[in-house]
Each structure stands twice: as C-alpha cells, then as structure tokens.
Scaffold this motif. Structure first.
Motif, mmCIF file in Angstrom:
data_model
loop_
_atom_site.group_PDB
_atom_site.id
_atom_site.type_symbol
_atom_site.label_atom_id
_atom_site.label_comp_id
_atom_site.label_asym_id
_atom_site.label_seq_id
_atom_site.Cartn_x
_atom_site.Cartn_y
_atom_site.Cartn_z
ATOM 1 N N ASP A 676 52.637 8.353 23.711
ATOM 2 C CA ASP A 676 52.766 7.487 24.885
ATOM 3 C C ASP A 676 51.758 7.894 25.954
ATOM 4 O OD1 ASP A 676 55.429 6.807 27.279
ATOM 5 O OD2 ASP A 676 53.641 5.661 26.734
ATOM 6 N N GLU A 681 56.340 8.884 32.140
ATOM 7 C CA GLU A 681 57.407 8.598 31.174
ATOM 8 C C GLU A 681 57.597 9.784 30.220
ATOM 9 O OE1 GLU A 681 60.406 6.378 29.287
ATOM 10 O OE2 GLU A 681 59.361 6.041 31.187
ATOM 11 N N LYS A 684 60.021 12.518 31.201
ATOM 12 C CA LYS A 684 61.428 12.116 31.233
ATOM 13 C C LYS A 684 62.075 12.211 29.858
ATOM 14 C CE LYS A 684 60.641 8.759 34.976
ATOM 15 N NZ LYS A 684 60.682 7.311 35.326
ATOM 16 N N LEU A 685 61.258 12.364 28.846
ATOM 17 C CA LEU A 685 61.766 12.366 27.480
ATOM 18 C C LEU A 685 62.394 13.707 27.112
ATOM 19 C CD1 LEU A 685 58.770 10.606 25.669
ATOM 20 C CD2 LEU A 685 60.942 9.564 26.344
ATOM 21 N N SER A 686 63.323 13.653 26.155
ATOM 22 C CA SER A 686 63.901 14.884 25.615
ATOM 23 C C SER A 686 62.858 15.575 24.736
ATOM 24 C CB SER A 686 65.136 14.551 24.776
ATOM 25 O OG SER A 686 64.751 13.794 23.636
ATOM 26 N N ASN A 689 62.032 13.643 21.604
ATOM 27 C CA ASN A 689 61.249 12.432 21.834
ATOM 28 C C ASN A 689 59.823 12.710 22.294
ATOM 29 O OD1 ASN A 689 62.956 10.328 21.033
ATOM 30 N ND2 ASN A 689 64.187 10.556 22.888
ATOM 31 N N LYS A 690 59.516 13.978 22.574
ATOM 32 C CA LYS A 690 58.133 14.348 22.894
ATOM 33 C C LYS A 690 57.325 14.657 21.632
ATOM 34 C CE LYS A 690 59.250 16.268 27.448
ATOM 35 N NZ LYS A 690 59.434 17.486 28.246
ATOM 36 N N VAL A 709 61.473 12.329 16.599
ATOM 37 C CA VAL A 709 61.625 11.217 17.541
ATOM 38 C C VAL A 709 62.906 10.442 17.249
ATOM 39 C CG1 VAL A 709 59.160 10.961 17.978
ATOM 40 C CG2 VAL A 709 60.225 9.635 16.139
ATOM 41 N N ARG A 712 64.793 5.735 20.873
ATOM 42 C CA ARG A 712 64.111 5.345 22.111
ATOM 43 C C ARG A 712 62.601 5.311 21.908
ATOM 44 N NH1 ARG A 712 64.545 8.630 27.902
ATOM 45 N NH2 ARG A 712 62.978 7.406 29.020
ATOM 46 N N VAL A 713 62.056 6.331 21.295
ATOM 47 C CA VAL A 713 60.605 6.378 21.065
ATOM 48 C C VAL A 713 60.213 5.442 19.923
ATOM 49 C CG1 VAL A 713 58.705 7.880 20.325
ATOM 50 C CG2 VAL A 713 60.326 8.681 22.040
#
Length: 806
Positions: A676, A681, A684-686, A689-690, A709, A712-713
């Motif tokens: 991303d 943003e 803000k991800l866990s 999700n990174k 992931v 959400r991702v």
C-alpha cells in the motif's frame, strides 16, 4: 598369506564367520522374517546330520553341507533375534502427535546430567491418561523438565532412578524427517525403545509416589553427578563441557559451532567416547598398577574399564572397545592366542545379540569400520614402513601413528560422508596434534579428580593447566576448521555409494597382494578412482535443479519459510520460521538444509512481517553470514522488536530494503512486490496486515506469496490489482486462518495449487476448516506442511510439477 594358512586361520576363529552370518540375518529381517519353526527344523536337521555322520564315520565327507546348514541356522537366529527385539509400541499412543494436559505414572529409568535450560530423564510408564483415553501399558518416554532453574535444581537433587512418580505434561511425538536431509529424530527415539516426549513445564507437576531408588542405576547416576560437579567446580566452561563429553559421554554442552569445527578438521571422532578413550583408560590403569603382578594389574584394568563403561552409559563404541580389551586381556592371562578380527567379531556378536538394531547406529558403524580398517590396512602400511629401515625411532613412531590414523579414516570415510557430508583434507595433520593432546587432557583430568579428593589445593593447579591446554587445543581446531581448504563438502552420499566404495577397497587390497609392479598398481588405483567416481555419480540427482524455478516450502512448524532457487541459481528466502529459547528453526532446520542443498548464500532475504514465526530464524542465518540483503516492511518505531531487529541488521552490515511497488528481474523471472502506497494507512495496520505481498512470474506460470495478510488487506489488493492477482500457486495467508482468504480474494487469485504452512495440530486450529472447504469447492489442490512436511515445486515456465523430495 598361503591359502592353507588362511583356511586354518578361519578355522581357528569361526566366530568371524558366525558373526557375518548373524549380521546377514539381521539385514534380511525387514524383507524376510524367519519363523521359530524354521529355526527348529534347521536345528533338528543339523543335529541329525551330526549324529548320523559321527556314528557312520563320514563326517568329513559332508562337512561342507554341515557348514552351510550351520551358517543358515545362525543367519536365521540373527533374523529371529531382530524380530523379537523389536519394541512393540502402543498403537494408541503412537498415533498421537501432540496432546496437552496428559497425566503419566511410571518409574524413572535414568536421569541425564543437568543442562543449562532443561533436565532429561527416561520414564518407564505404566499408565498414560489423556482427556479421551486411559491407557495401561508399558511405555517409555523421554521427559524434558523445563521451567525455572530452582525447580530443575530441586528435581536434580531430589529425584533418583527407580522412583515411582506421576507427572502432568505435554505429550509430543519426536520430530520426523520433515525436510530434505533432516535427521529423523522420531525413528531414532523408536530405535531406543522410546515412544515419545513428555514436556514438563515445572517441577511442581511431578509427584513422588514411591521413593525407593534402583541401587545400581542410582549409584551410577550419583557418581556421574559427583564427577560432573567436580569438573564444573575445577574448570572453565569450555574445558568442563569438553571433559563432560570425554569422560561421561555427554556432549550436549559443547556448542554447535565447536562441533562443526571438529567435523571440518576431521577430528570429531574424539568427541564420541570410543576405543580411543578406552585405550587411554586402559593405558592409565596399566601405568598406575605397573609395579604389581600381572594378575592384579590385569584384573584392576578390567575393573577400571567396566567402571568407565558404565559411567559413560554403555554406548556401543565403548562397549565394543571394552569387550575387545577384555578378550585380549583374558586371552593373555590364559595363554591363548587372539587377534583383532576375532575380538572385533566377539564384541559385535555380543552387541547385536543384545540389540540387533545397533547395526544401523552411526556409532556402531563408525566404530567397527575404524577398527576393522586398522586391522586390515595398518599392517600393510607398517610393513612398507619397516622395509624403509628408518633408524630414528621418533620418525618411525611418527610414521606409524600416521598409518593408524590413515587406516581408520579410510575405513570410516563412507560413513563420515554419509552422516557429516564433509571430507576433511587436513584430518591426518590435525589428528597428529589432537589425539595425543586429548589423551593428555583425559589423563590430567583423572589425576585432577583424584587429587581433588586428597589435596584440593593442588588440584586447582592441575585444573588450570588442563584449562590452558584445552583452550590451546580448541583454538587449534577452530583455526584448522575455518581454513578455506580444510574440508570439501560432499553432497548426496548414499548407501549405494558406500557399497561402491567398499567393493573397490576390497578390490585394491586384493590386488595389492598380487601386483608387484608399481606401474601396474598405479594403473589399478587410477582404474578404481575413476570407477568409484563414475559409478557413485549414477544416483546423483539435484533436488533443486539448474535452469528450473524451484520453490521449497520448508516445514518450520507453526511458521513460514519458503526457499526459492531461480533458473540462474539465485537464491531467495521468504521468512525463516521462529526462534525460541528451546528451538531455533533458522539454526536447527534452515542452516542444515542450506548445507545439504550446497547453498552458500541467500541472495535475497524477504521478511514478510515482524512476527516471530516469520522473522525469528533470520537472526541465526545472518549471524552465520548467510544473507546478502534483506527486504522488509517499513520500520515501525513504535514496535520495539522491529527497532531491535533493524539495529541488529545494521550492526551486522546487512543492506535493508523496504517493500514498495517495484519489481526485480531475477533469472528470467519477474518478482513484483505489492504494498500500500498510503504511508498513513500503513501505520494503522496490524502486524499481520503489514506483510509484504509478492507475485513471482516465470514464463506462463505465476505464484503469489501473501505473508499473514488478512481480509482487510485482501480488499486493498483486489482494488489495486484486480486481475493481476490471478496466479497458478497461492501461498495461503496466515497459515490458512479464517481471518484470511475471503471468497472474493480466492475468486480473483483462482489458483491451481494452495500452499499452507502450519504446525501439526497447532493450538490455533490452522488451517481453518472453512478455508479448506473453499479450496476443495473450487478444485484447488492443497499442499500442507502439517500433513506432508516440506513441499517442493518445480516450474519450467510452461508447467508446474509437484516433486516428492523424499
């Protein structure tokens, strides 16, 4: 040797033939089982022939027939002994892989010396209770007590072999061969009669039911404890760990790096208590009691050797050497002749009658092949040296010492290559220094222990001297082991190669007696070397072949690690499993795997995200200089482990790259990193999700690696890339968790294969049943590490092949 003399020699020592026949019976047992009825019939036939031939006086006319029947009978006995020695494992327990909160009752068999982080002991259990079953059977477990140091010390000082106890523990099966080249620990445990492992978290989970110790086993344990405590109190850590291995056959405290340098230098055999150490012990006793008469000296030596054997835990190598020594001493006392081959055969037969499975033990194989080679090859070399008529006794002794070492190394070479995969170039030179020094260290340590009991103040000086000598020895071994030319890696050595080697070795030894011309002998040697090379290469096959894209999903339990070999031989590793205090997948699984695959460096290390089960193993890989550069998510300054990891990378001078929209061209493959762009943003991800997401394209085939992931991702990826997500192989996110792999994501990726890396019966329940159902519904072939171990794919750009690496 004349033929008549050979026949007489074999007639005088039939035990050699009997032992060979017994071994043949053992080796045939897996494919052919002899019944008791056959043995009884053969015995009846043999005695009938003997009786009739004696009564009628034609014994010598049918002695060949009698010899054949005798050998078949002995071979059958070897086969039958192997069958009856097989441990019958309880099928209900053997079928379990991991069970929490089990309750086990049993008797402590043996207790190992205390270690830094755990204590090991064997438990002969009579009752095994899980939440579903109550099993009453004789079952042996390897127990590992962990928890706090105070509790471990209390156990060590309280428990004794023979105590009846109850324990609450976690049951787990021994780790099998889950990856290429990996040691099958479960099979090893079973060869020792051990069903599985009990992990005990704290000392309070152990209750003493009956505190009546086994006198013999406890006596040995207490003596081992005392010796170990004295060693630790007198010596520094390095010397103590070495002496613990040399005197008590416990090498667990010798660090892995030191063991590797011993292997590289070709002197690892000195760490395995064997005939070398038994010889040192016998020599010490002979010197100590040299002024006494021959009978007292011999009996004292026998008693000393037996005590040493029991103190070391009776490993096959020590048992073999002790039996040989006892045979030689007894023969000497009774004025009987013996030889090394007869003594070796007696020792082998005794060991194999007690436990036929020892024939498959590396210690047994290395030990007996070394002594057998010394008996066969050393006399030939020593005769050649004697013909030189060297006047200097020192030079002659030096050459004879080299001859013994050379003969032993030739004999053990195939097994050394099979188990260690390294051919030491400097072994002869290193052994000239190491073997005498080890002998001196053992002798001085025994003197130190004896002196400690009488003159403690004097023992300190002996110990300090031993520390200094040991440090010099270890420095020498580290130096020689790290030399670029110290060893050659030999990969893929097999049982087939062993047979080829020994066949041509026998061929050379035979022609050595027949060929007199040096030119003819040189031609024979060249012929043999060429044939060994050509025939040994027939079964060679690269697991990761050249000019092909190979993807190996390594089994790292509940974690991720995917090794990629590109068509141009570039190597990448996506994640490296976890590393805990008790088990580091980077050190214990991936490093040996790289060595097995002959991979010197990983060109690209991809850390999907900063969860321990993904990045932990990279630490040991980087410390061992295996990673050229790292790709990872942008640093999160609020995440302490991320900050520490980046600091570690910079200290190790490993270049760091961060995921972003980019592509790398590697060996006709294109690797796209998808992330991303919105930095706000991102933070803000866990952690999951990174994860860096990557697509690999080779020819018409493509692969998607998704880290952990979540849905959400997945939505972000669908919005950004849509049909670009269409791939042939999907590495399923988050080990198949229900938090990932949405219906929409699966629709866009539409893979042919789904790769899932998960631990067997892991506590998270991965992979989730609903995820598996989605793949089945869409006719996606599922490949899982928890079910099959490592997964290997080959791709030529046109097709994808699932290979059986086993």
């Amino acid at each position: 040797m004349p033929e008549a003399e050979k026949n007489k020699h074999m007639k005088d020592h039939p035990i050699i033939i009997f032992t060979v026949a017994f071994i043949i019976g053992i080796l045939l047992e897996p494919v052919f089982q002899v019944s008791i009825l056959i043995v009884l019939i053969l015995t009846l036939i043999l005695f009938s022939f003997l009786l009739i031939s004696r009564l009628n006086g034609f014994f010598y006319k049918i002695k060949i027939i009698l010899s054949v029947i005798s050998l078949i009978l002995i071979s059958s006995l070897g086969n039958l002994t192997t069958y009856f020695n097989q441990v019958q494992f309880n099928p209900e327990v053997s079928s379990l892989y991991k069970e929490k909160n089990v309750s086990v009752s049993g008797t402590i068999n043996t207790i190992e010396l205390i270690r830094e982080n755990e204590i090991l002991f064997l438990l002969d259990a009579s009752n095994f209770i899980t939440k579903d079953e109550n099993i009453n059977d004789d079952i042996t477990f390897l127990c590992k007590l962990r928890g706090g140091k105070k509790g471990r010390n209390e156990f060590y000082n309280t428990m004794k072999p023979g105590y009846l106890i109850e324990v609450k523990a976690i049951y787990t099966k021994g780790k099998g061969r889950r990856n290429p080249g990996e040691f099958d620990y479960n099979s090893y445990l079973k060869s020792k009669g051990i069903t599985g492992i009990l992990i005990i978290k704290k000392f309070s989970d152990i209750i003493i039911v009956k505190d009546k110790p086994n006198f013999f086993k406890n006596s040995i344990f207490q003596v081992r404890k005392i010796i170990n405590e004295q060693i630790n109190s007198l010596h520094g850590n390095k010397t103590a760990s070495l002496l613990r291995g040399l005197l008590l056959a416990d090498r667990r405290e010798i660090d892995q790096e030191t063991k590797i340098q011993f292997i590289n230098s070709g002197v690892v055999h000195v760490l395995a208590v064997s005939g070398l150490h038994v010889g040192f012990i016998a020599f010490i006793f002979i010197i100590l009691f040299g002024r006494f008469n021959i009978y007292f000296r011999s009996v004292s030596t026998i008693v000393g050797l037996l005590c040493f054997m029991f103190l070391t835990g009776v490993p096959p190598s020590v048992f073999r050497a002790t039996v040989m020594a006892l045979v030689i001493i007894t023969a000497f006392l009774t004025n009987r002749t013996t030889n090394i081959f007869n003594s070796l055969a007696i020792a082998a037969l005794i060991i194999l009658v007690i436990n036929p499975n020892e024939i498959y033990s590396p210690g047994f194989q290395l030990s007996f092949s070394a002594v057998l080679a010394i008996g066969v090859i050393y006399p030939l070399i020593s005769n050649a040296i004697n013909k030189l008529k060297i006047e200097s006794k020192l030079i002659r002794f030096f050459l004879l010492f080299i001859a013994v070492s050379f003969a032993a190394q030739i004999g053990t070479l195939p097994f050394t290559l099979l188990y260690f995969g390294k051919l030491s170039v400097i072994a002869l030179l290193a052994n000239l220094i190491v073997i005498p020094t080890i002998g001196f260290i053992i002798s001085l340590s025994i003197i130190t222990l004896i002196t400690q009991a009488v003159f403690p103040s004097l023992a300190i000086y002996y110990a300090a001297t031993n520390d200094a000598i040991t440090n010099l020895l270890l420095d020498f071994i580290n130096f020689t082991g790290q030399l670029g030319f110290s060893h050659i890696k030999i990969h893929g050595y097999s049982i087939y190669d062993i047979f080829i080697f020994y066949f041509f070795l026998i061929f050379v030894l035979y022609f050595l007696r027949k060929v007199k011309s040096k030119l003819a002998f040189s031609i024979v040697i060249i012929f043999v070397i060429v044939n060994i090379y050509l025939l040994s290469s027939l079964d060679n096959k690269k697991l990761l072949p050249d000019n092909v894209l190979s993807i190996l999903m390594i089994d790292v339990g509940q974690g991720d690690a995917i090794l990629i070999k590109f068509p141009d031989n570039t190597i990448a590793l996506i994640d490296a499993g976890q590393a805990t205090f008790y088990f580091d997948y980077g050190e214990r699984v991936i490093l040996p795997l790289l060595d097995y695959l002959d991979i010197e460096k990983i060109d690209y290390g991809f850390v999907s995200h900063l969860d321990l089960d993904h990045y932990g193993g990279f630490v040991s890989l980087i410390q061992n200089d295996k990673i050229k550069e790292i790709y990872k998510p942008a640093i999160d300054s609020l995440l302490s482990k991320d900050v520490k990891f980046e600091k570690f990378l910079r200290e190790q001078k490993v270049p760091i790259n961060y995921y972003d929209y980019q592509s790398l061209m590697i060996g006709n493959c294109r690797l796209f990193t998808l992330s991303d762009k919105d930095e706000a943003e991102f933070y803000k991800l866990s952690s999951n999700n990174k994860s860096g997401v990557m697509k690999l394209v080779y020819g018409k085939k493509s692969f998607l690696f998704t880290g952990d992931v979540e849905k959400r991702v997945e939505k972000i990826l669908i919005n950004d890339f849509e049909i670009f997500l269409d791939v042939d192989v999907l590495k399923v996110a988050h080990h198949g968790s229900k938090t990932s792999t949405s219906d929409e994501f699966l629709k866009y990726t539409s893979p042919q294969y789904a790769l899932i890396s998960a631990g067997i019966k892991n506590k998270f329940g991965h992979p989730a049943e609903n995820v598996i159902s989605k793949f089945r519904k869409n006719s996606v072939k599922i490949l899982r590490t928890d079910e099959s171990g490592a997964v290997l794919l080959w791709c030529d750009g046109e097709k994808i092949f699932v290979e059986d690496w086993r």
